[in-house]
Write a protein that holds these residues in place. Structure first.
Motif, PDB file in Angstrom:
ATOM      1  N   PRO A   1      -0.895 -28.931 -26.715  1.00  0.00           N
ATOM      2  CA  PRO A   1       0.204 -29.585 -27.439  1.00  0.00           C
ATOM      3  C   PRO A   1       0.586 -30.937 -26.827  1.00  0.00           C
ATOM      4  CG  PRO A   1       1.079 -27.862 -26.024  1.00  0.00           C
ATOM      5  CD  PRO A   1      -0.409 -27.910 -25.778  1.00  0.00           C
ATOM      6  N   HIS A   2      -0.406 -31.807 -26.635  1.00  0.00           N
ATOM      7  CA  HIS A   2      -0.058 -33.140 -26.118  1.00  0.00           C
ATOM      8  C   HIS A   2       0.496 -34.005 -27.254  1.00  0.00           C
ATOM      9  CE1 HIS A   2      -3.636 -34.970 -27.806  1.00  0.00           C
ATOM     10  NE2 HIS A   2      -4.456 -34.217 -27.076  1.00  0.00           N
ATOM     11  N   GLY A   3       0.984 -35.180 -26.889  1.00  0.00           N
ATOM     12  CA  GLY A   3       1.747 -35.993 -27.844  1.00  0.00           C
ATOM     13  C   GLY A   3       1.004 -36.334 -29.116  1.00  0.00           C
ATOM     14  N   GLN A   4      -0.304 -36.542 -29.013  1.00  0.00           N
ATOM     15  CA  GLN A   4      -1.059 -36.927 -30.206  1.00  0.00           C
ATOM     16  C   GLN A   4      -1.386 -35.710 -31.066  1.00  0.00           C
ATOM     17  OE1 GLN A   4      -4.559 -36.169 -30.583  1.00  0.00           O
ATOM     18  NE2 GLN A   4      -4.455 -37.079 -32.621  1.00  0.00           N
ATOM     19  N   ASN A   5      -1.358 -34.519 -30.504  1.00  0.00           N
ATOM     20  CA  ASN A   5      -1.687 -33.321 -31.279  1.00  0.00           C
ATOM     21  C   ASN A   5      -0.471 -32.677 -31.931  1.00  0.00           C
ATOM     22  OD1 ASN A   5      -4.401 -33.403 -30.914  1.00  0.00           O
ATOM     23  ND2 ASN A   5      -4.445 -31.964 -29.207  1.00  0.00           N
ATOM     24  N   CYS A   6       0.700 -33.231 -31.707  1.00  0.00           N
ATOM     25  CA  CYS A   6       1.914 -32.662 -32.288  1.00  0.00           C
ATOM     26  C   CYS A   6       2.691 -33.755 -33.010  1.00  0.00           C
ATOM     27  CB  CYS A   6       2.838 -32.107 -31.200  1.00  0.00           C
ATOM     28  SG  CYS A   6       2.143 -30.722 -30.302  1.00  0.00           S
TER      29      CYS A   6
ATOM     30  N   LYS B   1      -1.296 -29.997 -34.885  1.00  0.00           N
ATOM     31  CA  LYS B   1      -2.591 -30.246 -35.542  1.00  0.00           C
ATOM     32  C   LYS B   1      -3.672 -30.198 -34.475  1.00  0.00           C
ATOM     33  CE  LYS B   1      -1.500 -35.115 -35.323  1.00  0.00           C
ATOM     34  NZ  LYS B   1      -1.833 -36.441 -35.756  1.00  0.00           N
ATOM     35  N   ASP B   2      -4.894 -30.361 -34.886  1.00  0.00           N
ATOM     36  CA  ASP B   2      -5.993 -30.358 -33.922  1.00  0.00           C
ATOM     37  C   ASP B   2      -5.972 -29.090 -33.088  1.00  0.00           C
ATOM     38  OD1 ASP B   2      -8.156 -31.256 -32.505  1.00  0.00           O
ATOM     39  OD2 ASP B   2      -7.052 -32.661 -31.238  1.00  0.00           O
ATOM     40  N   PHE B   3      -5.466 -27.977 -33.650  1.00  0.00           N
ATOM     41  CA  PHE B   3      -5.418 -26.757 -32.850  1.00  0.00           C
ATOM     42  C   PHE B   3      -6.784 -26.071 -32.815  1.00  0.00           C
ATOM     43  CE2 PHE B   3      -5.317 -24.152 -36.607  1.00  0.00           C
ATOM     44  CZ  PHE B   3      -4.609 -24.903 -37.530  1.00  0.00           C
TER      45      PHE B   3
HETATM   46 MG   LIG Z   1      -5.928 -34.651 -31.027  1.00  0.00          MG
END
Ligand SMILES: [Mg+2]
Ligand SMILES: Nc1ncnc2c1ncn2[C@@H]1O[C@H](COP(=O)(O)OP(=O)(O)OP(=O)(O)O)[C@@H](O)[C@H]1O
Length: 584
Positions: A422-427, A442-444
């Protein structure tokens, strides 16, 4: 891209030196010489830098860019020279340093340019999410964060988010003998993406090229990927008609922060397209691994069914942007070459991801979680703009943010023994008039991992989903690292600084607020999940410190390896969620 302006260059250079000293210090690549009152000395061959650093609650030092001075008062050295000297002294090999210098230079060029093009941070609040992402400056922790190895100056003007340029995607048709399509009905998905009229045109082109329009697979290709990988490397299939060029699609796309995932600018409610773009950016080549692409819809349906059947997750409003369809074309030679570098097996394919827009209720807006870390060149912060808009005291805003972000992640981990990064770009964070309300993940699929301990919640995993996760079945105390390093270190470490320095919430309060949200969650679920609180132990006094910069600089270098890299840990970090946590 034009030559950089000296004033902006010097500023970007100063900021990058401060960042590299800070993050190399955090990762223990260098030992920063700082006195108790924050006086910093950095001895370099031929020059000594002095400056000031601020001790942060997790025990690391933030080097203040404006404080840096070269011995004798001359101009600061170039960041690449500082970088080279420190890395060489730390034992990095010359070929890695040489490659890293080029990534750092590319980063600096873009940083300097962004200083001239930046708009006030408060303006991001009302932009379409993809346009807000174009204003951000990249990974907060990785020093060479816009390396984009493979892009030339023209590409930098055309393809990264901050170029603010439309990207047209080329469409191909592929014989079903060479392409696999999974997930939702493939032709319906493509029709939704391009519109009926364009889809009819594509069908006609495919037929002219000798394919059966009813059975062939349609796939979008990034223009850089076409020119640099697909045309040269898939030429035999193109010549023989297994792949047929259909021409550019009608839509204007913009790249999201991840550079290779695209939003339709004119209709952001259409699905996002995640595409292979075989440049090396931050940790990996940005291709699409075939197994995960083909497994994505299955993983999505497992996780979506978990979310929709769990009353608590429904209550949190967690949004998962499902990866609902995918296509993949294996390369005829590389796919059978033992030991082939992974970048060559991830060249051609696409993932269709649900867009956020249809999930939003009236009055809700969504923005990348990474945007909360954004400061414009005048010092305005996006987080500050949202706090102001919300009308809440900053400390209450922080509590609302933790209350929106943490509970759904805690529940996915504790109850379902699963986690993603759950880093900044994936949330994304959803807010209503600036007040954080819920989380988007996303990108999970790319990062989804599950625990190796046997838990009844995994009974519903199909054999196909289990097979897709075979490499990432981790014991509970390893699985927790995704949440700790992805969220606490990669997002909250920086957000805590912004609130402390600019918005009047001391770091100790920022972390205490996170602990109280964890405590409230545990109180509620103690009866049901107490054994999981031990299994995933989020409250240990310290946790292993993953080192993103070390990965490239001291572990993988630029070797063209068969396996994607796995980030390893060096040392440990005080755990701000531990009841025994004492801010440094
Ligand atoms: Mg990502
Ligand atoms: N604040 C940020 N935090 C993390 N990554 C960032 C940030 N800003 C930019 N990035 C970039 O986003 C990408 C993150 O990688 P990640 O593997 O999560 O995404 P991806 O798989 O390429 O795409 P997507 O997230 O759309 O599935 C990298 O290219 C990284 O440099």
């Amino acid at each position: 891209m034009t030559a950089p302006d000296l004033e902006q260059w010097e500023r970007a250079n100063r900021e990058l030196i401060a960042k590299l000293l800070t993050e190399f210090g955090y990762e223990e690549i260098i030992a920063l010489d700082v006195t108790d009152d924050g006086a910093l000395t950095v001895p370099l061959p031929g020059a000594t830098l002095t400056g000031r650093a601020v001790r942060r609650a997790l025990g690391w030092w933030r080097v203040l860019p404006e404080s840096l001075t070269a011995e004798g008062g001359g101009p600061l050295p170039d960041a690449v020279a500082v970088f080279t000297a420190l890395l060489t002294a730390a034992g990095a090999d010359a070929s890695t340093v040489a490659g890293a210098v080029s990534e750092l230079s590319s980063t600096l060029l873009t940083d300097a340019r962004q200083l001239t093009t930046a708009r006030p941070a408060a303006e991001l609040a009302d932009l379409e999410p993809v346009l807000a992402e174009a204003e951000l400056t990249g990974h907060p922790w990785i020093v060479a964060n816009k390396g984009r190895v493979g892009f030339g100056a023209d590409d930098l003007r055309a393809y990264p988010p901050e170029a603010r340029a439309d990207v047209r995607l080329l469409w191909l048709a592929a014989s079903p003998a060479v392409a696999d399509a999974v997930g939702l009905d493939h032709h319906a998905v493509v029709r939704d993406q391009v519109g009926s009229e364009a889809f009819e045109g594509m069908r006609a082109q495919a037929q002219l090229g000798g394919l059966d329009p009813d059975t062939c697979v349609y796939l979008p290709v990034h223009p850089w990927q076409w020119a640099h990988r697909i045309l040269p490397l898939h030429a035999p299939q193109l010549a023989r008609g297994d792949l047929v060029v259909l021409g550019d699609g009608p839509a204007r796309y913009r790249p999201q922060l991840a550079i290779r995932t695209m939003t339709d600018l004119d209709d952001p409610a259409r699905r996002y397209l995640k595409l292979p773009l075989s440049i090396l950016n931050t940790s990996v080549y940005r291709g699409l691994p075939r197994e995960r692409t083909l497994a994505a819809p299955g993983l999505t349906s497992w996780l979506s069914s978990v979310v929709s059947s769990d009353a608590f997750l429904r209550e949190t409003g967690l949004i998962l942007l499902g990866e609902v369809a995918g296509v993949s074309v294996a390369h005829p030679v590389y796919s059978g070459l033992p030991g082939v570098p992974y970048q060559y097996t991830e060249l051609l394919g696409a993932i269709w991801r649900e867009p956020v827009q249809p999930y939003l209720r009236d009055g809700e807006q969504a923005v990348s979680l990474a945007a909360l870390l954004h400061a414009d060149p005048s010092g305005g912060t996006f987080a500050g703009a949202l706090v102001e808009r919300s009308g809440l005291p900053a400390s209450e805003w922080v509590r609302r943010l933790h209350a929106a972000v943490l509970p759904p992640l805690l529940h996915v981990l504790y109850k379902y023994g699963a986690m993603f990064s759950p880093h900044g770009q994936n949330c994304m964070i959803v807010h209503r008039d600036g007040v954080p309300t819920r989380l988007v993940v996303k990108d999970f699929v790319d990062d989804l991992a599950i625990c190796s301990e046997s838990i009844p919640e995994h009974a519903g995993l199909t054999p196909a989903v289990r097979a897709a996760l075979a490499d990432v079945i981790l014991d509970g105390k390893t699985l927790r690292k995704y949440l700790q390093n992805g969220l606490l270190i990669c997002v909250d470490r920086y957000l805590a600084e912004i609130f402390a320095d600019r918005l009047g919430v001391p770091e100790a309060d920022f972390w205490a607020s996170a602990r109280s949200v964890l405590a409230a969650y545990q109180e509620r679920f103690r009866g049901e999940l107490a054994d999981r609180f031990t299994m995933f132990d989020l409250e240990s006094p310290t946790f292993p410190k993953l080192c993103l910069n070390r990965l490239r600089l001291f572990e993988r270098g630029y070797a063209d390896d068969p396996e994607r890299p796995v980030i390893s840990a060096v040392g440990s970090v005080p755990n701000p969620l531990s009841p025994s946590f004492v801010p440094r």
